[in-house]
Design an enzyme around this catalytic site. Structure first.
Site, PDB file in Angstrom:
ATOM      1  N   ASP A  25      46.294  66.581  47.511  1.00  0.00           N
ATOM      2  CA  ASP A  25      47.242  66.108  46.502  1.00  0.00           C
ATOM      3  C   ASP A  25      48.653  65.978  47.094  1.00  0.00           C
ATOM      4  OD1 ASP A  25      48.125  65.279  44.045  1.00  0.00           O
ATOM      5  OD2 ASP A  25      48.254  67.293  43.187  1.00  0.00           O
ATOM      6  N   GLY A  28      51.620  60.659  46.660  1.00  0.00           N
ATOM      7  CA  GLY A  28      52.614  59.870  45.920  1.00  0.00           C
ATOM      8  C   GLY A  28      53.993  60.511  46.007  1.00  0.00           C
ATOM      9  N   TRP A  30      55.087  62.544  48.289  1.00  0.00           N
ATOM     10  CA  TRP A  30      55.572  62.438  49.679  1.00  0.00           C
ATOM     11  C   TRP A  30      56.274  61.097  49.881  1.00  0.00           C
ATOM     12  CZ3 TRP A  30      54.872  59.180  53.795  1.00  0.00           C
ATOM     13  CH2 TRP A  30      55.218  59.672  55.059  1.00  0.00           C
ATOM     14  N   SER A  70      38.818  60.336  42.350  1.00  0.00           N
ATOM     15  CA  SER A  70      38.099  60.943  41.221  1.00  0.00           C
ATOM     16  C   SER A  70      37.660  59.877  40.215  1.00  0.00           C
ATOM     17  CB  SER A  70      38.995  61.971  40.526  1.00  0.00           C
ATOM     18  OG  SER A  70      39.954  61.304  39.726  1.00  0.00           O
ATOM     19  N   GLU A  72      38.578  59.798  37.405  1.00  0.00           N
ATOM     20  CA  GLU A  72      39.762  59.533  36.566  1.00  0.00           C
ATOM     21  C   GLU A  72      40.797  58.659  37.297  1.00  0.00           C
ATOM     22  OE1 GLU A  72      38.346  62.738  36.761  1.00  0.00           O
ATOM     23  OE2 GLU A  72      37.340  62.195  34.901  1.00  0.00           O
ATOM     24  N   ASN A  73      40.663  58.555  38.623  1.00  0.00           N
ATOM     25  CA  ASN A  73      41.677  57.808  39.394  1.00  0.00           C
ATOM     26  C   ASN A  73      41.655  56.299  39.129  1.00  0.00           C
ATOM     27  OD1 ASN A  73      41.596  59.986  42.345  1.00  0.00           O
ATOM     28  ND2 ASN A  73      42.980  59.992  40.598  1.00  0.00           N
ATOM     29  N   ARG A  76      44.734  54.458  37.571  1.00  0.00           N
ATOM     30  CA  ARG A  76      45.937  54.073  38.323  1.00  0.00           C
ATOM     31  C   ARG A  76      46.079  52.552  38.392  1.00  0.00           C
ATOM     32  NH1 ARG A  76      47.044  58.533  42.918  1.00  0.00           N
ATOM     33  NH2 ARG A  76      46.554  60.318  41.598  1.00  0.00           N
ATOM     34  N   ARG A 198      45.430  73.493  39.245  1.00  0.00           N
ATOM     35  CA  ARG A 198      44.355  73.009  38.365  1.00  0.00           C
ATOM     36  C   ARG A 198      43.210  72.474  39.207  1.00  0.00           C
ATOM     37  NH1 ARG A 198      48.800  69.552  36.727  1.00  0.00           N
ATOM     38  NH2 ARG A 198      48.725  67.679  38.010  1.00  0.00           N
TER      39      ARG A 198
HETATM   40  C1  FPP Z   1      46.285  62.409  45.649  1.00  0.00           C
HETATM   41  O1  FPP Z   1      47.675  62.207  45.775  1.00  0.00           O
HETATM   42  C2  FPP Z   1      45.582  61.541  46.572  1.00  0.00           C
HETATM   43  C3  FPP Z   1      44.637  60.587  46.242  1.00  0.00           C
HETATM   44  C4  FPP Z   1      44.204  60.313  44.865  1.00  0.00           C
HETATM   45  C5  FPP Z   1      44.038  59.734  47.261  1.00  0.00           C
HETATM   46  C6  FPP Z   1      43.491  60.505  48.420  1.00  0.00           C
HETATM   47  C7  FPP Z   1      43.188  59.538  49.489  1.00  0.00           C
HETATM   48  C8  FPP Z   1      43.485  59.710  50.793  1.00  0.00           C
HETATM   49  C9  FPP Z   1      44.124  60.925  51.346  1.00  0.00           C
HETATM   50  C10 FPP Z   1      43.161  58.675  51.761  1.00  0.00           C
HETATM   51  C11 FPP Z   1      41.686  58.474  52.009  1.00  0.00           C
HETATM   52  C12 FPP Z   1      41.066  59.617  52.708  1.00  0.00           C
HETATM   53  C13 FPP Z   1      39.841  59.574  53.279  1.00  0.00           C
HETATM   54  C14 FPP Z   1      39.297  60.771  53.968  1.00  0.00           C
HETATM   55  C15 FPP Z   1      38.996  58.372  53.252  1.00  0.00           C
HETATM   56  P1  FPP Z   1      48.473  61.584  44.556  1.00  0.00           P
HETATM   57  O2  FPP Z   1      48.524  60.117  44.734  1.00  0.00           O
HETATM   58  O3  FPP Z   1      47.867  62.030  43.258  1.00  0.00           O
HETATM   59  O4  FPP Z   1      49.873  62.241  44.783  1.00  0.00           O
HETATM   60  P2  FPP Z   1      50.947  62.598  43.654  1.00  0.00           P
HETATM   61  O5  FPP Z   1      50.320  63.636  42.748  1.00  0.00           O
HETATM   62  O6  FPP Z   1      52.099  63.148  44.435  1.00  0.00           O
HETATM   63  O7  FPP Z   1      51.276  61.326  42.935  1.00  0.00           O
END
Ligand code: FPP
Length: 245
Positions: A25, A28, A30, A70, A72-73, A76, A198
């Protein structure tokens, strides 16, 4: 036929976790901190995933589950979803040689049928090509939701029994045997980065007795030393699985 398995991992106290799950997590945030688009955060997140896979191999972890996307994603923005799907595809294509070299096995958790056809085809190919490898297993949780996995497990039980004309008994071992990867031991340690406390629907069934480690660092900032700190934390935990001292 049911697979006979011991769902609890071999380790009960300290030591090295056999199976580590990571909720990656903070991509975004970052990006936002640097005034860059969210997609840059995912790009950095992918680089971190590569580094942590390598570090996990070096450290002797046997199973690593990464929560990539997920159920739920999908809420987005379409452009962000598309970007993450393209990253996943690129990761699967680019990493396959490295996986072959280190004999890593790729597996998938989640609902493959809900993924775009070109992505599910790459996932299937990576899983198939590495099926026989005996190195660390990297389980990509992609279009994964813990509730969804349990529902699919129950439906598999119902379908199988109905086909055989048997009466239906849904119990703990029936569900465990019908999860996406029934031979994989439950995660000993679940790590979540970016400071949120969570589960976000990650490994709800399998994580019943996992130790949780929350890191305040954002995923793109994660390094091998953060992983080592999580493993040190785990090594000090006494695990009782609901029993008394
Ligand atoms: C959560 O950060 C990250 C994700 C929903 C995407 C994860 C995907 C990767 C790390 C790249 C793909 C990886 C592999 C191994 C194929 P967020 O976007 O929810 O961050 P935020 O909570 O700060 O907005």
């Amino acid at each position: 036929m049911f697979i006979v398995i011991t769902k609890m991992s071999e380790k009960t106290k300290g030591g090295l976790p056999v199976h580590v799950g990571i909720i990656m997590d903070g991509n975004g945030r970052w990006a936002a901190r640097q005034g860059r688009p969210r997609t840059d955060g995912h790009l950095e997140g992918l680089k971190t995933a590569r580094k942590i896979v390598e570090a996990s191999v070096r450290l002797g972890i046997r199973y690593l589950t990464l929560y990539v996307f997920s159920t739920e994603n999908w809420k987005r923005a379409e452009s962000e979803v598309q970007f993450i799907m393209n990253l996943v595809k690129r990761y699967l294509v680019d990493e396959l040689n490295h996986y072959r070299k280190d004999r890593l096995r790729v597996r998938h958790a989640g609902d493959l049928s809900g993924l775009p056809a070109e992505i599910s085809a790459e996932v299937r190919k990576a899983c198939e090509d590495t099926r026989a490898f005996d190195g660390m297993q990297v389980i990509l949780a992609l279009n994964y939701g813990g509730r969804n996995e349990i529902i699919r497990a129950v439906n598999r039980i119902l379908d199988g029994k109905a086909l055989n004309g048997e009466s239906v008994i849904v119990n703990e071992s029936a569900i465990a045997n019908n999860l996406d990867n029934p031979d994989v031991p439950d995660p000993d340690l679940i790590i979540r980065t970016a400071g949120e406390f969570r589960t976000s629907n990650f490994l709800l069934w399998e994580g019943a007795y996992s130790e949780y480690y929350i890191s305040s660092e954002l995923w793109p900032d994660w390094t091998e030393s953060h992983l080592r700190a999580a493993l040190d934390f785990f090594a000090c935990r006494e695990r009782r699985f609901g029993g008394a001292e």
